[in-house]
Design a protein around this motif. Structure first.
Motif, PDB file in Angstrom:
ATOM      1  N   ASN A 210       0.815  -1.214   0.000  1.00  0.00           N
ATOM      2  CA  ASN A 210       0.000   0.000   0.000  1.00  0.00           C
ATOM      3  C   ASN A 210       0.852   1.269   0.000  1.00  0.00           C
ATOM      4  O   ASN A 210       0.437   2.295  -0.542  1.00  0.00           O
ATOM      5  CB  ASN A 210      -0.951   0.011   1.198  1.00  0.00           C
ATOM      6  CG  ASN A 210      -2.186  -0.856   0.933  1.00  0.00           C
ATOM      7  OD1 ASN A 210      -2.496  -1.155  -0.214  1.00  0.00           O
ATOM      8  ND2 ASN A 210      -2.875  -1.230   1.998  1.00  0.00           N
ATOM      9  N   ARG A 218      -5.420   1.560  -2.942  1.00  0.00           N
ATOM     10  CA  ARG A 218      -5.054   0.907  -1.682  1.00  0.00           C
ATOM     11  C   ARG A 218      -5.970  -0.285  -1.408  1.00  0.00           C
ATOM     12  O   ARG A 218      -7.166  -0.232  -1.677  1.00  0.00           O
ATOM     13  CB  ARG A 218      -5.183   1.938  -0.555  1.00  0.00           C
ATOM     14  CG  ARG A 218      -4.165   1.773   0.504  1.00  0.00           C
ATOM     15  CD  ARG A 218      -4.124   2.994   1.394  1.00  0.00           C
ATOM     16  NE  ARG A 218      -3.292   4.064   0.842  1.00  0.00           N
ATOM     17  CZ  ARG A 218      -3.277   5.317   1.312  1.00  0.00           C
ATOM     18  NH1 ARG A 218      -4.085   5.656   2.306  1.00  0.00           N
ATOM     19  NH2 ARG A 218      -2.495   6.219   0.781  1.00  0.00           N
ATOM     20  N   LEU A 220      -7.437  -3.274   1.292  1.00  0.00           N
ATOM     21  CA  LEU A 220      -7.690  -3.560   2.708  1.00  0.00           C
ATOM     22  C   LEU A 220      -7.381  -5.021   3.033  1.00  0.00           C
ATOM     23  O   LEU A 220      -7.487  -5.894   2.175  1.00  0.00           O
ATOM     24  CB  LEU A 220      -9.158  -3.294   3.051  1.00  0.00           C
ATOM     25  CG  LEU A 220      -9.626  -1.853   2.977  1.00  0.00           C
ATOM     26  CD1 LEU A 220     -11.139  -1.786   3.166  1.00  0.00           C
ATOM     27  CD2 LEU A 220      -8.926  -1.011   4.037  1.00  0.00           C
ATOM     28  N   MET A 284     -10.560  -5.152  -4.763  1.00  0.00           N
ATOM     29  CA  MET A 284     -10.795  -3.985  -3.910  1.00  0.00           C
ATOM     30  C   MET A 284     -11.796  -3.032  -4.566  1.00  0.00           C
ATOM     31  O   MET A 284     -12.724  -2.548  -3.917  1.00  0.00           O
ATOM     32  CB  MET A 284      -9.450  -3.276  -3.674  1.00  0.00           C
ATOM     33  CG  MET A 284      -9.542  -2.115  -2.724  1.00  0.00           C
ATOM     34  SD  MET A 284      -9.917  -2.651  -1.026  1.00  0.00           S
ATOM     35  CE  MET A 284     -10.878  -1.249  -0.506  1.00  0.00           C
ATOM     36  N   SER A 288     -15.519  -2.271  -3.083  1.00  0.00           N
ATOM     37  CA  SER A 288     -15.904  -0.896  -2.782  1.00  0.00           C
ATOM     38  C   SER A 288     -17.213  -0.540  -3.498  1.00  0.00           C
ATOM     39  O   SER A 288     -18.133   0.042  -2.911  1.00  0.00           O
ATOM     40  CB  SER A 288     -14.769   0.016  -3.238  1.00  0.00           C
ATOM     41  OG  SER A 288     -14.916   1.278  -2.699  1.00  0.00           O
ATOM     42  N   ASP A 316     -13.517  -4.879  12.288  1.00  0.00           N
ATOM     43  CA  ASP A 316     -13.578  -3.440  12.513  1.00  0.00           C
ATOM     44  C   ASP A 316     -14.373  -3.090  13.766  1.00  0.00           C
ATOM     45  O   ASP A 316     -14.197  -2.039  14.354  1.00  0.00           O
ATOM     46  CB  ASP A 316     -14.215  -2.733  11.314  1.00  0.00           C
ATOM     47  CG  ASP A 316     -13.214  -2.565  10.183  1.00  0.00           C
ATOM     48  OD1 ASP A 316     -12.016  -2.453  10.476  1.00  0.00           O
ATOM     49  OD2 ASP A 316     -13.642  -2.554   9.018  1.00  0.00           O
TER      50      ASP A 316
ATOM     51  N   SER B  40     -13.375   0.044   8.147  1.00  0.00           N
ATOM     52  CA  SER B  40     -12.146   0.446   7.445  1.00  0.00           C
ATOM     53  C   SER B  40     -12.408   0.779   5.976  1.00  0.00           C
ATOM     54  O   SER B  40     -11.718   1.616   5.399  1.00  0.00           O
ATOM     55  CB  SER B  40     -11.063  -0.619   7.591  1.00  0.00           C
ATOM     56  OG  SER B  40     -11.601  -1.896   7.392  1.00  0.00           O
ATOM     57  N   LEU B  41     -13.434   0.142   5.390  1.00  0.00           N
ATOM     58  CA  LEU B  41     -13.745   0.476   4.003  1.00  0.00           C
ATOM     59  C   LEU B  41     -14.409   1.865   3.911  1.00  0.00           C
ATOM     60  O   LEU B  41     -14.093   2.649   3.016  1.00  0.00           O
ATOM     61  CB  LEU B  41     -14.661  -0.600   3.399  1.00  0.00           C
ATOM     62  CG  LEU B  41     -14.971  -0.422   1.917  1.00  0.00           C
ATOM     63  CD1 LEU B  41     -13.706  -0.362   1.067  1.00  0.00           C
ATOM     64  CD2 LEU B  41     -15.860  -1.554   1.423  1.00  0.00           C
ATOM     65  N   LEU B  44     -11.667   4.412   4.256  1.00  0.00           N
ATOM     66  CA  LEU B  44     -10.888   4.549   3.024  1.00  0.00           C
ATOM     67  C   LEU B  44     -11.682   5.327   1.970  1.00  0.00           C
ATOM     68  O   LEU B  44     -11.137   6.205   1.294  1.00  0.00           O
ATOM     69  CB  LEU B  44     -10.509   3.151   2.504  1.00  0.00           C
ATOM     70  CG  LEU B  44      -9.641   3.117   1.237  1.00  0.00           C
ATOM     71  CD1 LEU B  44      -8.349   3.906   1.430  1.00  0.00           C
ATOM     72  CD2 LEU B  44      -9.307   1.675   0.859  1.00  0.00           C
ATOM     73  N   GLU B  60      -1.190   5.565   4.518  1.00  0.00           N
ATOM     74  CA  GLU B  60      -1.729   4.759   5.629  1.00  0.00           C
ATOM     75  C   GLU B  60      -1.021   5.055   6.939  1.00  0.00           C
ATOM     76  O   GLU B  60      -1.639   5.051   8.006  1.00  0.00           O
ATOM     77  CB  GLU B  60      -1.521   3.264   5.311  1.00  0.00           C
ATOM     78  CG  GLU B  60      -2.733   2.573   4.763  1.00  0.00           C
ATOM     79  CD  GLU B  60      -2.499   1.063   4.599  1.00  0.00           C
ATOM     80  OE1 GLU B  60      -3.491   0.382   4.389  1.00  0.00           O
ATOM     81  OE2 GLU B  60      -1.345   0.581   4.679  1.00  0.00           O
ATOM     82  N   TYR B  63      -2.597   7.566   9.261  1.00  0.00           N
ATOM     83  CA  TYR B  63      -3.947   7.394   9.822  1.00  0.00           C
ATOM     84  C   TYR B  63      -4.022   7.681  11.327  1.00  0.00           C
ATOM     85  O   TYR B  63      -4.971   8.315  11.790  1.00  0.00           O
ATOM     86  CB  TYR B  63      -4.482   5.970   9.567  1.00  0.00           C
ATOM     87  CG  TYR B  63      -4.855   5.635   8.132  1.00  0.00           C
ATOM     88  CD1 TYR B  63      -4.696   6.550   7.093  1.00  0.00           C
ATOM     89  CD2 TYR B  63      -5.388   4.386   7.831  1.00  0.00           C
ATOM     90  CE1 TYR B  63      -5.028   6.203   5.789  1.00  0.00           C
ATOM     91  CE2 TYR B  63      -5.736   4.036   6.531  1.00  0.00           C
ATOM     92  CZ  TYR B  63      -5.547   4.948   5.507  1.00  0.00           C
ATOM     93  OH  TYR B  63      -5.884   4.607   4.230  1.00  0.00           O
TER      94      TYR B  63
END
Lengths: 389, 80
Positions: A210, A218, A220, A284, A288, A316, B40-41, B44, B60, B63
């Motif tokens: 990344n 980027r 995840l 990704m 998204s 998360d 986290s998505l 971003l 990153e 952050y």
């Protein structure tokens, strides 16, 4: 050959007729016991000969309910009931009296009875059983009653998810979750396994990747995990596919349903197609896009039904681990908790290492714990060499 | 771009990712992810939105410096 009824009770309905071919495990009749209406399964293949019990009649444990002919066996001449002293004689007047008694009980407010097969069918086609008129003994709702209710149902209003208000949409999502999860817990014999997977190599690799990428490209960690699941699944077809009509149909590739929390509450798990074949920046971008469209309620119907396995990631939210409920007709679900440094024993001794708890919920009709354990071990290995994913 | 415009830009991008958020109720000095449910998505997508609007790349590694709305404003002001 003879089929026997497990507990004693009153026959509600036959689901087969003389001359019908039957298969082991097939539900052939519904019997009402003192506790509930139950399905009577047949334990052999063959052809239905004679039905020796009529709906409304009480069946004792061990009584002969029907005769089953072996494949190729000729049907016998009908015998007079008296020729068989070991089975309860068919009561000619009894059935009338039972029907009267049933109406009486119903009027007295006896709780509603429904056979499991009818309940399942009602769930599948979206019929509210409380509103169905039962015509079986004691007012039991039968399969035929559910079909009648379905035929009489007014065509639903053309209210699409797109035009629904947020509150209506929320209610629809809640209903869909309730139906799928209730069915899953009723039908799927889940088994659960978990494995603590060191993530230090994957974290270092992803951080370096990344750092060299613009923010728009980027990736995840969730995507790295999805790719690892898809790669590991290639060797475990029993975890990837659909259980339909009593048998498992493996899927040729893994379309992974990604559990996405909706902001109004609820969740959806639309499919990322053929995950193993795509590189991570592509995955990704697609993830998204999928999340954005899931939240805007503009998913394509294929995305809603194509998933061959589901992955849920609650990292998360900070939880250690998640043990999920399988989405029918899928047969497995992989869950990831939070990636965080934890005490871990390595070759060098005890150290603080980034780890994740990965779990598998799988359908025991299709796979066993041994298979599941090998899958988690393979997932573990893939996450130790992220550069090969 | 003055501070009011910068704050408006940030809040607009936040709203795009989390439309249910009451942006008037946000406290600038409190950690953002305690006030708004951002995974986290989402985070971003929010930063990509800021990048596209303000042409600021946010590595990153930075952050951890970006906990609150006030942190974000300071960070972005130094780079636009």
């Amino acid at each position: 050959m003879i089929s026997r009824c497990p507990p004693s009770g009153k026959l509600i309905e036959w689901l087969v007729q003389p001359g019908d071919e039957v298969h082991k495990g097939q539900v052939v009749a519904i019997v009402d016991t003192s506790k509930a209406a139950i399905d009577v399964e047949i334990w052999t293949d063959g052809v239905v000969g004679q039905l020796k019990t009529v709906p409304g009649e009480t069946v004792l444990v061990g009584a002969v309910m029907a005769t089953i002919l072996d494949p190729g066996e000729a049907p016998p001449e009908p015998e007079p009931p008296a020729a068989e002293p070991d089975h309860a004689p068919a009561p000619p007047a009894g059935s009338t009296r039972t029907a009267d008694a049933a109406r009486h009980d119903e009027a007295a407010g006896v709780r509603r009875r429904i056979s499991p097969a009818a309940r399942r069918h009602a769930d599948e086609i979206g019929i509210d059983v409380a509103a169905v008129t039962g015509t079986g003994p004691l007012g039991t709702v039968t399969l035929a009653d559910v079909d009648r209710a379905a035929a009489a149902r007014p065509t639903p209003e053309a209210k699409s998810v797109e035009t629904a208000t947020p509150a209506e949409r929320h209610a629809l999502v809640r209903q869909a979750i309730a139906a799928a999860m209730s069915r899953s817990k009723r039908e799927i014999p889940h088994y659960y396994l978990s494995e603590t997977i060191p993530m230090a190599r994957a974290v270092d690799w992803l951080t370096a990747e990344n750092a060299g990428r613009p923010i728009t490209e980027r990736v995840l960690m969730a995507v790295v995990q999805l790719k690892a699941v898809a790669r590991a699944l290639a060797d475990f077809p029993q975890l990837n596919g659909f259980f339909v009509d009593g048998s498992f149909r493996p899927a040729p590739v893994a379309h992974i349903g990604v559990a996405i929390a909706l902001r109004q509450g609820g969740l959806v798990a639309p499919a990322l197609h053929d995950v193993a074949a795509k590189d991570m920046p592509t995955l990704m971008r697609e993830l998204s896009d999928l999340v954005a469209r899931a939240r805007a309620a503009s998913l394509r119907s294929s995305e809603q039904s194509d998933a061959t396995i589901t992955v849920t990631n609650l990292g998360d939210q900070g939880v250690e681990s998640v043990f999920g409920i399988i989405t029918p007709p899928q047969v497995a679900l992989v869950g990831f908790g939070r990636v965080a440094p934890r005490p871990f024993v390595t070759e060098a001794g005890l150290a603080a290492v980034a780890t994740v708890s990965a779990s598998l919920a799988a359908d025991h009709r299709v796979s066993d714990g041994h298979t599941g354990a090998m899958f988690l071990a393979s997932l573990h290995d893939w996450l130790q060499r992220p550069e090969d994913l | 771009m003055d501070d009011t415009e910068l704050r408006t830009a940030i809040v607009t991008e936040l709203h795009a990712v989390a439309p249910e958020v009451d942006v008037d109720g946000l406290v600038d000095t409190r950690p953002l992810r305690r006030q708004v449910d951002l995974d986290s998505l989402d985070w971003l997508r929010f930063l990509v939105g800021l990048h596209e609007r303000l042409q600021v790349d946010i590595p990153e590694a930075d952050y951890p410096q970006l906990a609150s709305l006030a942190d974000l404003m300071g960070y972005l002001r130094a780079r636009i």
